[in-house]
Design an enzyme around this catalytic site. Structure first.
Site, mmCIF file in Angstrom:
data_model
loop_
_atom_site.group_PDB
_atom_site.id
_atom_site.type_symbol
_atom_site.label_atom_id
_atom_site.label_comp_id
_atom_site.label_asym_id
_atom_site.label_seq_id
_atom_site.Cartn_x
_atom_site.Cartn_y
_atom_site.Cartn_z
ATOM 1 N N ARG A 282 0.829 -1.220 0.000
ATOM 2 C CA ARG A 282 0.000 0.000 0.000
ATOM 3 C C ARG A 282 0.859 1.263 0.000
ATOM 4 O O ARG A 282 0.422 2.308 -0.500
ATOM 5 C CB ARG A 282 -0.955 -0.018 1.205
ATOM 6 C CG ARG A 282 -2.067 1.058 1.137
ATOM 7 C CD ARG A 282 -3.143 0.784 2.175
ATOM 8 N NE ARG A 282 -4.246 1.752 2.146
ATOM 9 C CZ ARG A 282 -4.406 2.741 3.020
ATOM 10 N NH1 ARG A 282 -3.533 2.912 3.991
ATOM 11 N NH2 ARG A 282 -5.438 3.574 2.919
ATOM 12 N N PHE B 139 -17.141 8.055 1.645
ATOM 13 C CA PHE B 139 -16.428 8.108 0.369
ATOM 14 C C PHE B 139 -16.500 9.504 -0.235
ATOM 15 O O PHE B 139 -17.434 10.269 0.054
ATOM 16 C CB PHE B 139 -17.032 7.105 -0.630
ATOM 17 C CG PHE B 139 -16.500 5.704 -0.457
ATOM 18 C CD1 PHE B 139 -15.425 5.264 -1.220
ATOM 19 C CD2 PHE B 139 -17.057 4.857 0.475
ATOM 20 C CE1 PHE B 139 -14.918 3.981 -1.045
ATOM 21 C CE2 PHE B 139 -16.556 3.569 0.649
ATOM 22 C CZ PHE B 139 -15.485 3.137 -0.112
ATOM 23 N N ILE C 283 -7.356 7.427 -1.062
ATOM 24 C CA ILE C 283 -7.223 5.975 -1.129
ATOM 25 C C ILE C 283 -8.026 5.463 0.067
ATOM 26 O O ILE C 283 -7.885 5.959 1.181
ATOM 27 C CB ILE C 283 -5.734 5.519 -1.079
ATOM 28 C CG1 ILE C 283 -5.599 4.006 -0.985
ATOM 29 C CG2 ILE C 283 -4.971 6.169 0.054
ATOM 30 C CD1 ILE C 283 -4.139 3.508 -1.155
ATOM 31 N N SER C 284 -8.905 4.500 -0.183
ATOM 32 C CA SER C 284 -9.846 4.067 0.852
ATOM 33 C C SER C 284 -9.124 3.434 2.043
ATOM 34 O O SER C 284 -8.018 2.921 1.924
ATOM 35 C CB SER C 284 -10.833 3.064 0.274
ATOM 36 O OG SER C 284 -11.466 3.601 -0.865
ATOM 37 N N GLN C 285 -9.837 3.464 3.164
ATOM 38 C CA GLN C 285 -9.354 2.816 4.389
ATOM 39 C C GLN C 285 -9.228 1.305 4.146
ATOM 40 O O GLN C 285 -10.128 0.697 3.557
ATOM 41 C CB GLN C 285 -10.408 3.093 5.472
ATOM 42 C CG GLN C 285 -10.081 2.577 6.828
ATOM 43 C CD GLN C 285 -11.297 2.637 7.746
ATOM 44 O OE1 GLN C 285 -12.384 3.070 7.350
ATOM 45 N NE2 GLN C 285 -11.116 2.189 8.960
#
Ligand code: SAH
Length: 222
Positions: free
Chosen positions: A40, A209, A66-68
């Site tokens: 990541r 989001f 960038i998503s959790q």
């Protein structure tokens, strides 16, 4: 020497994150394995690399995120994706979720409206030798008509309602996972299943989001 110490730190942090995901209920070893194999830190700017294995969303270019990791894992789990599945992803962003999908599915078609994000994601995923991905610059709400139907659809930006084009492109038995709601801060994570006699919706609780934005940015419209 310093570099090795940093690598060591990242490995430790990644293991801690995987434990945290397990504790939070992510049990699928394939998903945890895909996360373990995906660096990541390569999907964020160098300044954020040391936070790459914190269970938080991080900023990327063009005001996106960038998503959790937990949300990536949760959405992937709810997608029930297998190596037979053809997957449509809306909102490539950094390409991190794309990488996880590509490791689990047969082929991933991913759409992003920012050219720079799309190109950077393409370079990263190519470097990871994930070659079962097709990239497109465009408005994801329009779907990918030439490739319909899809076994799985994932939307990683929030809309007030799921665009009907995306629901319509589901194959029989197909699943769509998307954050839905008018609140900018909280949306419901929904799953829509195309069954024999219509569509069924399930709700998996709150997520946050960035919004799904219609059309292309002005500089891309020429
Ligand atoms: N899964 C990504 C999340 C990125 S954030 C990651 O983990 O990195 C959501 C992304 O959706 C942003 O990059 C944003 O530009 C993109 N997006 C928003 N609306 C879109 C649309 N209509 N079509 C395609 N991409 C869109």
């Amino acid at each position: 020497m310093a570099e090795r110490a940093t690598d060591q730190g990242l490995v430790q942090r990644k293991l801690r994150l995987l434990m945290e995901l397990r504790r939070a209920g992510i049990a699928d070893a394939r998903i945890l394995g895909a996360i373990e194999r995906t660096p990541r830190e390569q999907f964020v700017a160098p300044a954020f690399a040391d936070q790459a294995y914190e269970n938080v969303a991080l900023p990327i270019d063009h005001g996106q995120t960038i998503s959790q990791p937990y949300v990536v894992a949760l959405m992937t789990e709810k997608l029930e994706i297998s190596e037979r599945h053809k997957v449509l992803e809306i909102g490539t962003g950094s390409g991190y979720q794309t990488a996880i999908l590509a490791r689990l599915g047969r082929r991933v078609f991913t759409i992003e409206r920012h050219r720079e994000l799309l190109q950077a994601a393409e370079v990263r995923l190519d470097a990871l030798r994930l070659r079962n991905i097709v990239f497109r610059l465009g408005d994801g709400a329009q779907g990918w008509p030439e490739q319909v139907p899809f076994d799985r659809v994932i939307v990683t930006a929030a809309a007030e309602v799921v665009p009907s084009t995306l629901i319509d492109c589901l194959a029989p038995g197909g699943l769509l996972v998307a954050p839905v709601g008018c609140d900018r801060r909280n949306q419901q994570l929904l799953r829509i299943r195309r069954g024999e006699d219509g569509f069924a919706t399930e709700d998996f609780g709150l997520v946050r989001f960035v919004p799904l934005v219609a059309g292309l940015p002005r500089q891309e419209r020429a």
